[in-house]
Design a protein around this motif. Structure first.
Motif, PDB file in Angstrom:
ATOM      1  N   GLN A   1       0.830  -1.203   0.000  1.00  0.00           N
ATOM      2  CA  GLN A   1       0.000   0.000   0.000  1.00  0.00           C
ATOM      3  C   GLN A   1       0.869   1.260   0.000  1.00  0.00           C
ATOM      4  O   GLN A   1       0.628   2.202  -0.756  1.00  0.00           O
ATOM      5  N   THR A   2       1.914   1.235   0.820  1.00  0.00           N
ATOM      6  CA  THR A   2       2.831   2.379   0.904  1.00  0.00           C
ATOM      7  C   THR A   2       3.490   2.643  -0.454  1.00  0.00           C
ATOM      8  O   THR A   2       3.575   3.780  -0.916  1.00  0.00           O
ATOM      9  N   ALA A   3       3.939   1.557  -1.091  1.00  0.00           N
ATOM     10  CA  ALA A   3       4.619   1.703  -2.387  1.00  0.00           C
ATOM     11  C   ALA A   3       3.659   2.208  -3.456  1.00  0.00           C
ATOM     12  O   ALA A   3       4.023   3.043  -4.291  1.00  0.00           O
TER      13      ALA A   3
ATOM     14  N   GLU B   1       2.731   5.875  -8.691  1.00  0.00           N
ATOM     15  CA  GLU B   1       1.647   5.264  -9.474  1.00  0.00           C
ATOM     16  C   GLU B   1       2.155   4.237 -10.476  1.00  0.00           C
ATOM     17  O   GLU B   1       1.376   3.509 -11.092  1.00  0.00           O
ATOM     18  N   LYS B   2       3.480   4.153 -10.632  1.00  0.00           N
ATOM     19  CA  LYS B   2       4.041   3.132 -11.524  1.00  0.00           C
ATOM     20  C   LYS B   2       4.034   1.744 -10.884  1.00  0.00           C
ATOM     21  O   LYS B   2       4.288   0.743 -11.553  1.00  0.00           O
TER      22      LYS B   2
ATOM     23  N   GLU C   1       6.005  -4.675  16.278  1.00  0.00           N
ATOM     24  CA  GLU C   1       5.778  -3.255  16.041  1.00  0.00           C
ATOM     25  C   GLU C   1       6.359  -2.875  14.671  1.00  0.00           C
ATOM     26  O   GLU C   1       7.511  -3.200  14.368  1.00  0.00           O
ATOM     27  N   VAL C   2       5.548  -2.207  13.880  1.00  0.00           N
ATOM     28  CA  VAL C   2       5.981  -1.804  12.547  1.00  0.00           C
ATOM     29  C   VAL C   2       5.638  -0.315  12.349  1.00  0.00           C
ATOM     30  O   VAL C   2       4.499   0.088  12.598  1.00  0.00           O
ATOM     31  N   PRO C   3       6.608   0.488  11.935  1.00  0.00           N
ATOM     32  CA  PRO C   3       6.312   1.905  11.686  1.00  0.00           C
ATOM     33  C   PRO C   3       5.252   2.040  10.589  1.00  0.00           C
ATOM     34  O   PRO C   3       5.286   1.296   9.609  1.00  0.00           O
ATOM     35  N   GLU C   4       4.342   2.979  10.776  1.00  0.00           N
ATOM     36  CA  GLU C   4       3.307   3.152   9.757  1.00  0.00           C
ATOM     37  C   GLU C   4       3.816   3.964   8.573  1.00  0.00           C
ATOM     38  O   GLU C   4       3.261   3.905   7.491  1.00  0.00           O
ATOM     39  N   GLU C   5       4.886   4.702   8.783  1.00  0.00           N
ATOM     40  CA  GLU C   5       5.436   5.472   7.670  1.00  0.00           C
ATOM     41  C   GLU C   5       6.353   4.582   6.820  1.00  0.00           C
ATOM     42  O   GLU C   5       6.631   3.448   7.167  1.00  0.00           O
ATOM     43  N   SER C   6       6.795   5.158   5.723  1.00  0.00           N
ATOM     44  CA  SER C   6       7.652   4.407   4.807  1.00  0.00           C
ATOM     45  C   SER C   6       9.084   4.329   5.344  1.00  0.00           C
ATOM     46  O   SER C   6       9.601   5.305   5.896  1.00  0.00           O
TER      47      SER C   6
END
Lengths: 325, 396
Positions: free
Chosen positions: A15-17, A22-23, A184-189
């Motif tokens: 989802q982050t990627a 958009e590619k 725990e996983v950061p929500e940001e990229s």
């Protein structure tokens, strides 16, 4: 930070990627509306539409061939192979096309933006067609990267690196940890470096190396060894091609002993490459033969799955044998 | 899209009658007869004199290149060559119906398309002689051309791999909003590979604007088409995949041009793939490593020689009053000299430097490749006379 299992971390990375670029396109068998048989692509079609997240016909060679074309055209395909056991029809496209596109064209064309995801490994009662660990086939192919995460944090960071890497990446996901591994996983990229191993625990008597789902196995064996007064250095290789020889060699130079654990059959498994390289680099530091605790050289069994697995007990015994050599 | 498990009433049958091949014969599009005369009912596409002559030149140049290089291989100047003699019409005319933005993915016998796109004699020769000016850096056997600037994907030897790739490339073109297609060539032998079926089905389902152009030239090395498949050629498979399909006389360049032009128009307008089966004949050997006398008769070859696509096009030009015999001969002799000179120039150019060996494997050479290069260079320093020193220079 959010609590996620490995599957949610993969989904979050995708989802982050897709949000960032958009590619980025995500496709494979059942990955569209259904969200994949493991749900790794859940809700991506809803969020990004059918042109960017879609089902393909049931053809692995077609999926990877299509992905190769998309990548050379300038898109960033993330292709899913439903089970690593089914990647073989795509072997020609991966070995002869994905891996060689840049080399054969002198850098004019390439598939560097391609990521191929595939759940691999045993532990889900999948028998020999839903349990294989085929990573070593791909470590023999110049031009591709092979990456395997051990948990949710690594899955998101390494997958984002894979998608953004200028080299094609085969990303094997340890499916028995899909829901079992939570962290725990950061929500940001964020991205974790490819080609770099991680030392999880420092030790002095023996170095233990594994990747993917087997990392938790060697951690457990290291805990058992600690109770016997044996100090293990625990290393997650994370990338198998190119791999971090330096970190492993530095560790073995210090401890004098090495144990490699992998689920795949022992013969010609990636452990063989590590062992050969380490005896070359660390010959005078070695106190004992390099030990490999791996799957048997049989197809992956069903009823005897637990016996086949290179589990913590087999690993612990091998640690003791190595230290007492 | 159709689910025929529960057919509507008219589709029901109550007799056990297997459907056999050939119920609906697929017609072959033909526009010029063997004398280059348009068939009465043929609706010829618009084609200017300049373009018609350019098509002729590209076909003739391709044949001259092939003749020159087969001779060069016999002389031991190149290791390998592969000609497209007899198929120039199918290849050049189809390429002529594309736009420069369209990607061409070829099998390996489509040098005529590259000629059409403007690849120069010298560029051909640099690749054929694997020198350091070859954009592939001398890494592939002769005839594995590729040119990014001309939108001509670098050729790979494994057959049919370009077919699903063409589907993906075309999908990417569509998503990028380009009014462009991917033209994908392959032979009827390659159509037996799994990638053919995978690629056509992917393209149909995912609505990829690609033209799949099968050169049905009768032979896959020595295996004749009748030992390759039993069905009605390759065209019938397109229909099976729900792909609009054309069968065309591949030795009729006008029909090939018209078919490809129409296919391109449909592919873009309807965002879908098209299959063209070009019925032609490989007059050449498969490659310089092959001798066709072992598997086909001279009589058979003669029949097809009389259907020469280049000659047919020349007859057409003559009827239009667009063929100047003297000018053509002069152009042809200039081209022969140009080719010879380009070959002489290219064959003395050194190969790429040793350091290039580890380039383009990855984006940046990783540690293990750098280490292996260092080891190789040290080895070469210890044995300076043991290897061809041409490769030790840094090129020209």
């Amino acid at each position: 930070m959010a609590k996620m299992n490995l599957l949610q971390a993969v989904n979050h990375a995708l989802q982050t990627a897709m949000e960032a670029d958009e590619k980025v396109l995500v496709f494979g068998e059942d990955v569209g509306h259904f969200g994949g048989v493991f749900r790794a692509t859940s809700h991506l079609q809803e969020k990004f539409g059918k042109t960017r997240c879609f089902n393909t016909p049931l053809t692995e060679q077609g999926i990877v061939g299509f992905a190769n074309g998309l990548a050379s055209q300038g898109h960033k395909p993330v292709a899913e192979i439903q089970f690593a056991d089914y990647i073989y029809p795509a072997f020609d496209q991966i070995v002869n096309e994905t891996a060689k596109a840049r080399y054969r064209s002198g850098g004019q064309f390439e598939c560097g933006n391609l990521t191929i995801r595939a759940p691999y490994g045993g532990g889900i009662a999948g028998g020999h067609y839903h349990s294989q660990s085929p990573e070593s086939f791909f470590t023999h192919v110049p031009g591709i990267r092979v990456v395997i995460p051990r948990g949710p944090y690594q899955a998101k960071g390494l997958l984002l690196s894979a998608i953004n890497s200028p080299d094609p990446v085969i990303f094997f996901e340890p499916k028995r940890l899909y829901r079992a591994a939570v962290g725990e996983v950061p929500e940001e990229s964020y991205q974790l470096p490819l080609g770099i191993a991680e030392v999880l625990r420092e030790g002095t008597d023996i170095s233990l190396v594994a990747w993917g789902a087997q990392v938790e196995v060697i951690v457990k064996a290291a805990d058992m060894a600690a109770e016997k007064g044996i100090s293990c250095e625990v290393i997650d290789l994370q990338s198998l091609l190119p791999w971090d020889l330096e970190t492993v060699a530095t560790s073995v130079t210090k401890t004098g002993r090495l144990l490699i654990n992998h689920e795949a059959p022992v013969t010609s498994g990636f452990g063989a490459e590590i062992a050969a390289s380490i005896q070359q680099e660390c010959f005078l530091s070695l106190e004992a033969p390099i030990s490999r605790v791996c799957g048997l050289d049989t197809p992956f069994p069903l009823a005897h799955e637990k016996l086949y697995m290179p589990d913590h007990l087999k690993t612990f015994d091998a640690i003791v044998a190595c230290v007492n050599y | 899209m159709q689910d025929n498990r529960q057919p509507a009433a008219p589709l029901l049958t109550h007799k056990v009658e297997p459907i056999s091949n050939g119920l609906h014969a697929i017609p072959m599009l033909a526009m010029l007869d063997p004398q280059g005369k348009p068939y009465e009912q043929a609706e010829l596409p618009e084609l200017s004199q300049d373009k018609a002559i350019k098509i002729h030149h590209a076909m003739v140049f391709t044949r001259l290149l092939d003749e020159r290089m087969i001779a060069a291989q016999r002389q031991g100047r190149v290791s390998f060559y592969l000609a497209c003699t007899g198929e120039e019409g199918a290849i050049v005319a189809s390429a002529a119906a594309t736009e420069s933005l369209d990607m061409i993915m070829s099998q390996y016998r489509e040098q005529g398309a590259l000629v059409w796109r403007g690849y120069t004699p010298r560029q051909f020769m640099d690749q054929l002689f694997s020198n350091h000016l070859d954009p592939n850096k001398g890494r592939q056997m002769p005839i594995h051309y590729g040119d990014k600037a001309l939108n001509f994907m670098t050729i790979s030897s494994p057959l049919a791999t370009q077919i699903p790739q063409a589907a993906g490339y075309a999908y990417g073109q569509k998503l990028s909003g380009q009014a462009a297609i991917t033209l994908c060539y392959f032979g009827e032998g390659a159509a037996s590979e799994g990638d053919f079926h995978a690629g056509l089905n992917m393209a149909a389902v995912l609505k990829c604007p690609a033209i799949f152009l099968c050169r049905n030239n009768g032979y896959a090395i020595s295996t004749p088409a009748e030992e390759q498949f039993v069905g009605d050629g390759i065209a019938s498979r397109g229909i099976g995949y729900g792909i609009k399909t054309l069968r065309v006389d591949g030795n009729d360049a006008m029909a090939m041009y018209a078919a490809t032009l129409k296919a391109r128009e449909i592919a873009i307008a309807e965002s879908c793939p098209i299959l063209i089966e070009a019925m032609t004949y490989r007059l050449a050997a498969h490659s310089t490593s092959d001798d066709p006398s072992g598997y086909r008769s001279q009589k058979e070859e003669q029949i097809w020689r009389e259907r020469d696509p280049v000659l047919r096009w020349q007859y057409y030009l003559q009827q239009c009053g667009w063929f100047d015999q003297d000018a053509h001969h002069q152009w042809q002799s200039e081209m022969k000299n140009t080719l010879l000179q380009a070959m002489k120039d290219a064959e003395i150019v050194p190969v790429a430097p040793v350091s290039s060996m580890i380039e383009d494997v990855y984006h940046t050479p990783p540690w293990h490749l750098q280490r292996q290069l260092t080891q190789l260079q040290q080895h070469l320093e210890r044995h300076p006379d043991a290897y061809d020193l041409r490769c030790l220079g840094e090129g020209e």
